[in-house]
Design an enzyme around this catalytic site. Structure first.
Site, PDB file in Angstrom:
ATOM      1  N   GLU A 233      14.670  -9.556  -2.158  1.00  0.00           N
ATOM      2  CA  GLU A 233      14.549  -8.139  -2.555  1.00  0.00           C
ATOM      3  C   GLU A 233      15.738  -7.287  -2.128  1.00  0.00           C
ATOM      4  OE1 GLU A 233      11.328  -4.423  -2.172  1.00  0.00           O
ATOM      5  OE2 GLU A 233      10.933  -6.339  -1.172  1.00  0.00           O
ATOM      6  N   LYS A 249       6.790  -5.806  -5.671  1.00  0.00           N
ATOM      7  CA  LYS A 249       5.357  -5.767  -5.359  1.00  0.00           C
ATOM      8  C   LYS A 249       4.648  -6.557  -6.448  1.00  0.00           C
ATOM      9  CE  LYS A 249       4.221  -3.950  -1.583  1.00  0.00           C
ATOM     10  NZ  LYS A 249       5.117  -4.926  -0.991  1.00  0.00           N
TER      11      LYS A 249
END
Length: 429
Positions: A233, A249
């Protein structure tokens, strides 16, 4: 200030391994590797910065102001990290949980020696004070064997800070907060750890990276403190006047069977609970970016894109904004930190509840690591899927978490945490 030399590298993959092993002679080193993952906003395939000419380390008080002064004074390449607990410098928050690592909250260094690799093009940037060492260093690097000596303890007793039963109870309490309207999402994490531990950080990093091949891998050494990160990420990047945030997410399993694997990916992309997790954080990121953005410039470039990694599938969104040229870099970071994907929403209330329910101080975990450039750009990852090691304390730690929403089932969230912990347990055991 720096001498720049450009070269062609015949075997970039081998050269990266040699660079990493060569870096071990220095007190400070940060190696970043994109693993050739296909992504839009990649500046380099790999970066190595070693040997601090200057550095800054600080704890919570005035950390961002100290970093601002350091960055604006040096106007050079700076490499380092921001720990999650710098939240206490931006809000009226505290961190009272157990800390077995004792890393500084913030550490950055100005490297004497810097290597930037893109495909087979290598740029070397040495401070003028040591530019006469380039040729000798390159000879050393090319002569290094591309494997490390395995000396890691094979009998690590990895323990779990929160049991399954305790985890379910704590997530149930978090759900009560959601039902009362205190928050509508929070990232709840738990630690795995080993005491009296001795590992070879290079060996463990290489194994972790091989298992995961993430786009934001990082190997960091500050004397006897190490980060071995297989992060998928990006936290935040500045490229000219553009700010890019790419929160993750939403998670689903990978399968060896192609049909089953594609089914898992498509199921993730359409899963109401997973999408709602992502969309709530996108709203938070948009709000954070708007605090420093030029008016009307915040936009969602991609919402809930499904991406595949070696261990899992993830939903990733991309939010961008524009900033004025006089905006301080640390202000852009401070107003978005910690990243929404690791906190929740509303952010401050979520962080207060997280602190009450978690049992370990997060420290560098769920913070960020990366660099500033002399051109006033920066790029930072999110420190997840990462092993932290204090050689001084003989302490190894890794944490995992998941987003808790009103649709969460505690037992399913626990399973997601074990899935995320799998690669790290595997390389340590």
């Amino acid at each position: 200030m720096r001498t720049s030399i450009k070269l062609q590298i015949k075997n970039p993959i081998q050269f990266k391994k040699q660079l990493l092993n060569w870096s071990q002679q220095f007190r400070e080193a940060l190696f970043l590797d994109s693993n050739n993952y296909d992504q839009k906003y990649t500046s380099f395939d790999a970066v190595l910065a070693v040997d601090a000419f200057t550095s800054i380390k600080t704890d919570e008080i005035n950390a961002f102001e100290d970093l601002k002064q350091y960055q604006q004074t040096t106007r050079d390449w700076l490499f380092g990290y921001l720990s999650y607990d710098l939240k206490n410098d931006t809000e009226a928050l505290k961190s009272k949980n157990f800390d077995g690592l004792n890393f500084p909250e913030l550490f950055f260094f100005q490297p004497k020696k810097l290597f930037l690799l893109k495909e087979n093009q290598l740029e070397i940037k040495y401070l003028n004070m040591c530019d006469d060492e380039v040729e000798e260093d390159l000879d050393e690097i090319h002569q290094i064997a591309d494997c490390s000596t395995p000396v890691s303890d094979r009998n690590l007793q990895i323990q779990q800070r929160i049991s399954e039963e305790e985890y379910v109870l704590k997530v149930s309490k978090m759900l009560e907060h959601i039902q009362r309207g205190d928050i509508y999402e929070a990232n709840f994490c738990m630690e795995f750890f080993a005491e009296n531990a001795t590992i070879n950080p290079i060996e463990i990093y290489q194994k972790l990276n091989e298992i995961s091949e993430p786009p934001f891998a990082a190997y960091f050494k500050n004397h006897k403190q190490f980060l071995l990160s297989a992060s998928p990420e990006r936290y935040l990047k500045k490229e000219n006047d553009t700010i890019i945030s790419q929160p993750i997410k939403g998670t689903s399993k990978r399968f060896l069977d192609e049909v089953e694997d594609e089914k898992s990916k498509l199921g993730l992309a359409s899963n109401e609970k997973e999408r709602s997790e992502n969309i709530m954080i996108v709203d938070l990121v948009r709000n954070d970016l708007s605090r420093t953005a030029s008016k009307g410039s915040v936009e969602v470039e991609e919402l809930c894109g499904a991406y595949s990694f070696k261990q899992v599938h993830h939903l990733i969104s991309t939010v961008i904004s524009k900033v004025e040229s006089d905006k301080a870099l640390t202000e852009i970071i401070k107003t978005t930190f910690p990243m929404g994907s690791m906190t929740g929403a509303p952010k401050i209330a979520a962080m207060q509840i997280i602190e009450d329910l978690e049992e370990t101080k997060r420290g560098l975990y769920s913070g960020a690591i990366g660099y500033f450039t002399p051109e006033n750009d920066f790029d930072f990852n999110v420190v997840i899927r990462s092993i932290l090691y204090s050689q001084q304390n003989n302490y190894v730690s890794f944490s995992v978490g998941s987003a808790i929403t009103s649709l969460s089932i505690p037992e399913k969230e626990y399973e997601e945490c074990l899935l995320k912990a799998k690669a790290m347990r595997e390389v340590l055991s």
